[in-house]
Design a protein around this motif. Sequence first.
Motif, PDB file in Angstrom:
ATOM      1  N   PHE A 167      39.001  37.777  44.654  1.00  0.00           N
ATOM      2  CA  PHE A 167      38.465  37.569  43.382  1.00  0.00           C
ATOM      3  C   PHE A 167      36.903  37.622  43.413  1.00  0.00           C
ATOM      4  O   PHE A 167      36.372  36.686  44.335  1.00  0.00           O
ATOM      5  CB  PHE A 167      38.956  36.440  42.599  1.00  0.00           C
ATOM      6  N   LYS A 210      33.335  38.796  40.762  1.00  0.00           N
ATOM      7  CA  LYS A 210      32.696  39.019  39.378  1.00  0.00           C
ATOM      8  C   LYS A 210      33.221  40.210  38.655  1.00  0.00           C
ATOM      9  O   LYS A 210      33.414  40.320  37.529  1.00  0.00           O
ATOM     10  CB  LYS A 210      31.252  38.822  39.387  1.00  0.00           C
ATOM     11  N   GLN A 211      33.922  41.219  39.730  1.00  0.00           N
ATOM     12  CA  GLN A 211      34.566  42.077  39.048  1.00  0.00           C
ATOM     13  C   GLN A 211      35.821  41.928  38.751  1.00  0.00           C
ATOM     14  O   GLN A 211      36.832  42.935  38.459  1.00  0.00           O
ATOM     15  CB  GLN A 211      34.326  43.562  39.752  1.00  0.00           C
ATOM     16  N   GLY A 212      36.386  41.179  39.250  1.00  0.00           N
ATOM     17  CA  GLY A 212      37.791  40.806  39.141  1.00  0.00           C
ATOM     18  C   GLY A 212      38.571  40.615  40.165  1.00  0.00           C
ATOM     19  O   GLY A 212      38.304  40.496  41.436  1.00  0.00           O
ATOM     20  N   PRO A 213      40.044  40.774  40.138  1.00  0.00           N
ATOM     21  CA  PRO A 213      40.791  40.573  41.420  1.00  0.00           C
ATOM     22  C   PRO A 213      41.224  41.939  41.974  1.00  0.00           C
ATOM     23  O   PRO A 213      41.032  42.985  41.556  1.00  0.00           O
ATOM     24  CB  PRO A 213      42.270  40.247  40.695  1.00  0.00           C
ATOM     25  N   TYR A 214      41.288  41.861  43.412  1.00  0.00           N
ATOM     26  CA  TYR A 214      41.430  43.180  44.192  1.00  0.00           C
ATOM     27  C   TYR A 214      42.340  42.579  45.393  1.00  0.00           C
ATOM     28  O   TYR A 214      42.321  41.477  45.811  1.00  0.00           O
ATOM     29  CB  TYR A 214      40.140  43.524  44.617  1.00  0.00           C
ATOM     30  N   ALA A 237      44.517  42.088  35.963  1.00  0.00           N
ATOM     31  CA  ALA A 237      43.539  42.618  34.923  1.00  0.00           C
ATOM     32  C   ALA A 237      44.154  43.083  33.362  1.00  0.00           C
ATOM     33  O   ALA A 237      43.635  42.927  32.611  1.00  0.00           O
ATOM     34  CB  ALA A 237      42.937  43.986  35.727  1.00  0.00           C
ATOM     35  N   LYS A 266      44.569  39.809  31.556  1.00  0.00           N
ATOM     36  CA  LYS A 266      43.180  39.311  30.977  1.00  0.00           C
ATOM     37  C   LYS A 266      42.835  40.449  29.810  1.00  0.00           C
ATOM     38  O   LYS A 266      42.275  39.731  28.923  1.00  0.00           O
ATOM     39  CB  LYS A 266      42.038  39.605  32.227  1.00  0.00           C
ATOM     40  N   ARG A 267      42.911  41.539  29.891  1.00  0.00           N
ATOM     41  CA  ARG A 267      42.479  42.462  28.813  1.00  0.00           C
ATOM     42  C   ARG A 267      43.214  42.297  27.585  1.00  0.00           C
ATOM     43  O   ARG A 267      42.595  42.302  26.514  1.00  0.00           O
ATOM     44  CB  ARG A 267      42.619  43.917  29.430  1.00  0.00           C
TER      45      ARG A 267
END
Length: 232
Positions: free
Chosen positions: A118, A120-124, A216, A219-220
């Motif tokens: 994780f 600042k751009q999110g999970p990966y 993601a 969250k959205r």
Amino acid sequence: MAYDASTLPDVSGLTVGIIGGTGDQGRGLAYRFARAGQTVLIGSRSAERAVRSAAEIAALPGVPAGVSVTGADNDEVARRSDVVIIAVPWDGHAATVAALAGPLAGKIVVDCVNPLGFDKQGPYALPVAEGSAVQQAAGLLPNSRVCAAFNHVSAPLLADPEIDRIELDVLICTEDRELVDVVAALAARIPGLRGIYAGRLRNAHQIEAFTANLIAINKRYKAHAGIRVTDL
């Protein structure tokens, strides 16, 4: 061949142990299996913490009186369980699994760990040398029957006592085709879940990585999205 839950084996007598049973995913799965009347063992590095968590789960709404939900350290849970679910954080996965190779010999091991990072751009998805978390587990547990499952089941949904059905599919990856029906039967103990064979262990990395997309999405759209396979 269409999905047919009536052909699945009776797994109601199996003891399900959850390594990492005090975390969100493990605790949620423990709660749902306990609600279904399954004997559940909660595992943790701290036996005291596991015992406390088990008592809390046993007292939750919907858990039938008399259902056994107990806690112990990971080693004891591995020894006493018929099916062991690995639900630990990724950063402790290899060490935890390797330490339990002895007591897990001959056991069914279900790995639901997703190697994610994780920022600042999110999970990966994180790269795994063995290919995936479950392949790592299989390499460390040569004498166990290993599969991947329950990777995409939402922990908040599992934990919500007001939700009776969780309409999701559980994707199962394994080299041991006999495990598919056993794990699918366990999934079916949770109303709404279906266990679907999704290929060999080499296919599990896509399933683990896709959890980043689901996070993601959730969250959205402020949801608890999962997976449902069509035309089955």
